[in-house]
Structures are given as structure tokens and as C-alpha cells.
Enzyme design. Structure first.
Site, mmCIF file in Angstrom:
data_model
loop_
_atom_site.group_PDB
_atom_site.id
_atom_site.type_symbol
_atom_site.label_atom_id
_atom_site.label_comp_id
_atom_site.label_asym_id
_atom_site.label_seq_id
_atom_site.Cartn_x
_atom_site.Cartn_y
_atom_site.Cartn_z
ATOM 1 N N LEU A 1 -43.546 -38.980 -13.024
ATOM 2 C CA LEU A 1 -42.268 -39.036 -13.727
ATOM 3 C C LEU A 1 -42.399 -38.317 -15.050
ATOM 4 C CD1 LEU A 1 -41.308 -42.760 -13.159
ATOM 5 C CD2 LEU A 1 -40.375 -40.776 -12.012
ATOM 6 N N HIS B 1 -33.704 -43.360 -8.509
ATOM 7 C CA HIS B 1 -33.259 -43.086 -9.879
ATOM 8 C C HIS B 1 -34.430 -42.719 -10.786
ATOM 9 C CE1 HIS B 1 -31.862 -43.792 -13.982
ATOM 10 N NE2 HIS B 1 -30.618 -43.622 -13.544
ATOM 11 N N ASP B 2 -35.475 -43.531 -10.742
ATOM 12 C CA ASP B 2 -36.628 -43.304 -11.609
ATOM 13 C C ASP B 2 -37.785 -42.624 -10.883
ATOM 14 O OD1 ASP B 2 -35.107 -44.642 -13.448
ATOM 15 O OD2 ASP B 2 -36.415 -46.399 -13.608
ATOM 16 N N THR B 3 -37.558 -42.277 -9.627
ATOM 17 C CA THR B 3 -38.640 -41.712 -8.816
ATOM 18 C C THR B 3 -38.163 -40.428 -8.144
ATOM 19 O OG1 THR B 3 -37.981 -43.259 -7.055
ATOM 20 C CG2 THR B 3 -39.813 -43.922 -8.479
#
Length: 436
Positions: A19, A230-232
Site C-alpha cells: 500500500l 478500498h485499502d488493498t
């Protein structure tokens, strides 16, 4: 290539990405032994089950389950192996569009037929006199619930929730749950109703409801911030689907021949291209002749509203769900209900990649009061426009005052709250000067 082989490939890929700004990569880790096994990784266990003995027959399906993922361009999802394999089992909508950017207004729009000028992911609430699809469902006694992964308890009102990192016990706790992806908590007509709020449920509740045979007819599912991409990445979300969705596709308690499963994304990632998102109709209600097929009809998140309305002959919200150009009914449902879709030429497709602020009650830059819906509108279900108690019909789109820049007055819309409201069930009374 089998889906089992794809799992290994997806996990291998997931282990290689990082990320932006993250110290270490996140690797998909199943939160439980299976989608129907409760887990302490979800903070609290289910202490109740729903009671939904009555089944209201629909014209094309008796249950719809919407599963929303995050922030991915159509081509990115369409060329990911797990999604390619899933597309062979259902009908791929190649012209299904999100309605704006960023995330939160899309979730709000899919429940209430409008995003009311919202153009950010701040903490809002919408007054109880604004109707949603829940009003339409309850008029026909159709059961419903939303299931939110990593929400700590039923009806949790907070802005977010951080829990121990179940994927990496040595890592810091993670903000898995975000309120902006839980649209029913944003509408006061649901979150401030003592009976309705109990249907804003957790993933442990989902397991409990399925095992007890009480899964509702209308279901809205939001995975957590890593599992929804969303975060990955899309490959991380693909691994989640293999863990959670694939077993449910073969479980008759969830997916029978009268079940429609809508797998979609809230918005695309690239704001410079059309806001088309990968959307797939799965489940036993999709005719087998359409498996592996593509449908290029113009659909949007408003189509999920109009399709439900057409299927159960419901009323409407009198907002964008009755704008025929942007609310076509899913083709195989339209065929069974007799609804005639609108053909929209490619060069006349509306602009869904909004970047400018538009007037609305949920923007401080161009604030206007909530307007009453179009009471003369005709929706796909044929029923009347639903009006909630306390709605002032005199405030219409034509009678609204000019927008006010509340930021210039060192203020914000009365419907925005501080994100420091982290827990509890605050009942926020409607300010008479701002109510519709």
C-alpha cells in the site's frame, strides 16, 4: 483454470503488493473458518436472529443480495481471473455506472434515489422525513437487513471502528469499519427507529441468520476496508470473494433458484474516464441462457432501486429512481415485469464523473434545503411515490431558494456531524429551519 488454483495465484500476488506509504504489505487472511462461522475477529458475537417467516413472491426473484466492493475501474476487475470466472456463472453488465464520486454519496444514492449534493466522505445524517427503499419494502412486508463486516455491534452509529488486526497480530489495530459504506445508518428514518435499527447487522449476524433460516429478502452487504479493495487491491478482494461468496453460491439457504446476487463496485478509480463499474448479476434467478453473456444497457446504482420496485410492484421514491434515463431495470427482470427500458445512445450518456459541487442539502458549499420528491413521478413498480411523515410538500425543486455558501459564513450544512462522534446512538433532532 480452476477457482482453487486462482486462490493460490491471487494470494501470491497479494503478498507482493504494498500500500502507498505502508510499511508492510497486507496479505489476505480469512477472518473466520468460513462465511457462516462466527468469529471473535468481528468483536462481538450475534446474540439474536431475525424472524422472517413470510416470503413475498417477486416476479423475477424472491431475494436480492447486493455486495458492494470499492474503487476499481471496469477493465481492472474484468481482467482479474476470479472475476472472469464468476462472469461465466452470471450476466455481466458492461454499461453499469456509479453516479458520482467519492464513495459515500453512491451508497446514499442507492438507498434513497439521490445523493443530495454530497461530494465528500464526511459524517452526515439525513432527516427522518426522507424516504428510502426500506419504506417501499415494508409497505409490502418484504423483509430486509444490511450486514456490515467488522461493525462492532448492531446499529453502531460511530464514524469508524478500529479492531485488532486479524491478518497480522503483530501489526497495529486496523480501522476495518467505516460508516460511509453503511448507508442505512446515515438515514435517520432507519437509524433512529428502534425497530428498524436492529436490522443494521454484523457479519456474525449474517452467519447466524443464514444458519437459522431467517436471511431476509432484501440484503445489502459491505465487506470491510481491506476485503472490499478500498485499502488493498482487486486481487485481495478476489481472495475475499473466494472465501466468502463462492461457498454461498452453492448454499441453498442463501442462493436458490429465486435469488439474485448483485456484485458491484461503488465507483471506479480513474476520475478522468466514464464512471463505469464492473457489475455482475449472479444467483439462481439469472436465467441459465444468460450465463456468460453481456448486457450493454445503460444502468446505474439507481437501477438497483428500480429493479427491486419492478420485481415486487412497489411504489417509488420520486427521485432519480424514477428518471427513466438513469434507472433502467435489469433486462431479464424488465422482460418478466413488462417494463420497457430506455435506450440511451453512447453519445448521450449522462456524465457520472462529477467533479464540481452541485447544490444540495448535504453540501456546505452550495447548501439548499431538502426538496420533496416529484409526487407525479411514475416508477418501474407502478405504485405511488412514498411520502414519510413530516415532509413539507411545498418545498419542491422549483421553489428552492438560491444555494448558500455556508463555508463563507463559517458554518456547515446542519446535516453534517463531527467525526469525533465515535459511538452511541445519538438522536439528532431536526432543526426546524433546515428541515424540508
Amino acid at each position: 483454470m480452476s477457482l482453487a488454483t486462482l486462490t493460490s495465484a491471487a494470494l501470491l500476488f497479494a503478498s507482493s503488493f504494498r500500500l502507498a506509504g505502508a510499511v508492510a504489505a497486507q496479505v489476505f487472511e480469512p477472518p473466520s473458518k468460513g462465511p457462516l462461522v462466527q468469529t471473535s475477529n468481528y468483536t462481538s458475537f450475534s446474540n439474536n436472529t431475525l424472524h422472517n417467516p413470510r416470503i413475498v413472491k417477486g416476479k423475477a426473484f424472491d431475494r436480492i443480495i447486493q455486495v458492494w466492493l470499492e474503487n476499481t475501474d471496469f477493465e481492472t476487475a474484468a481482467t482479474t481471473p476470479v472475476f472472469e470466472e464468476l462472469a461465466k456463472q452470471g450476466l455481466l453488465f458492461t454499461n453499469y455506472n456509479s453516479v458520482t464520486h467519492p464513495s459515500e454519496p453512491n451508497y446514499v444514492a442507492a438507498l434513497g434515489g439521490d445523493f443530495f449534493g454530497m461530494h465528500d466522505d464526511n459524517m452526515y445524517h439525513i432527516p427522518s422525513n426522507i424516504s428510502t427503499v426500506i419504506d417501499l419494502l415494508e409497505e409490502k412486508r418484504i423483509s430486509w437487513a444490511t450486514y456490515q463486516e467488522n461493525m462492532p455491534e448492531d446499529g453502531y452509529y460511530g464514524f469508524s471502528f478500529t479492531a485488532p488486526n486479524y491478518g497480522n497480530s503483530s501489526a497495529a489495530p486496523y480501522p476495518y469499519y467505516m460508516r460511509k459504506h453503511n448507508p442505512l445508518i446515515i438515514y435517520d428514518s432507519v437509524s433512529q427507529d428502534a425497530a428498524r435499527v436492529k436490522n443494521i447487522r454484523t457479519f456474525n449476524d449474517f452467519a447466524n441468520d443464514v444458519v437459522n433460516g431467517t436471511l431476509p429478502q432484501w440484503v445489502f452487504v459491505t465487506p470491510n476496508m481491506v476485503n472490499d479493495a478500498h485499502d488493498t487491491t482487486i486481487d485481495f478482494a478476489a481472495s475475499f470473494l473466494e472465501y466468502w461468496l463462492l461457498p454461498l453460491l452453492t448454499d441453498k439457504r442463501v442462493n436458490c433458484d429465486r435469488t439474485l446476487i448483485l456484485l458491484t463496485f461503488d465507483e471506479n478509480e480513474s476520475s478522468v474516464i466514464e464512471n463505469t463499474v464492473f457489475t455482475l448479476a449472479l444467483g439462481g434467478a439469472v436465467p441459465k441462457k444468460l450465463h456468460g453473456a453481456k448486457d450493454n444497457t445503460l444502468y446505474t446504482h439507481y437501477s438497483s432501486l428500480s429493479t427491486v420496485q419492478a420485481n415486487w410492484a412497489l411504489g417509488s421514491l420520486g427521485r432519480q429512481d424514477t428518471n427513466a434515463t438513469v434507472s433502467n431495470v435489469f433486462s431479464f427482470v424488465a422482460e418478466k415485469t413488462g417494463y420497457k427500458n430506455v435506450h440511451v445512445p453512447a453519445n448521450q450518456t449522462p456524465q457520472f464523473n462529477l467533479s464540481a459541487v452541485v447544490p444540495g442539502a448535504l453540501t456546505s458549499a452550495k447548501f439548499i434545503p431538502f426538496a420533496a420528491p416529484n409526487l407525479r413521478a411514475k416508477g418501474a413498480g407502478g405504485g405511488p411515490v412514498f411520502l414519510r411523515p413530516g415532509l413539507d410538500r411545498r418545498i419542491t425543486a422549483a421553489s428552492l431558494p438560491p444555494p448558500v455558501n455556508m463555508l463563507a459564513l463559517n458554518s456547515t450544512t446542519p446535516w453534517q456531524m463531527s467525526s469525533r462522534t465515535m459511538s452511541g446512538k445519538q438522536i439528532i433532532p431536526c432543526a426546524s429551519s433546515a428541515c424540508p
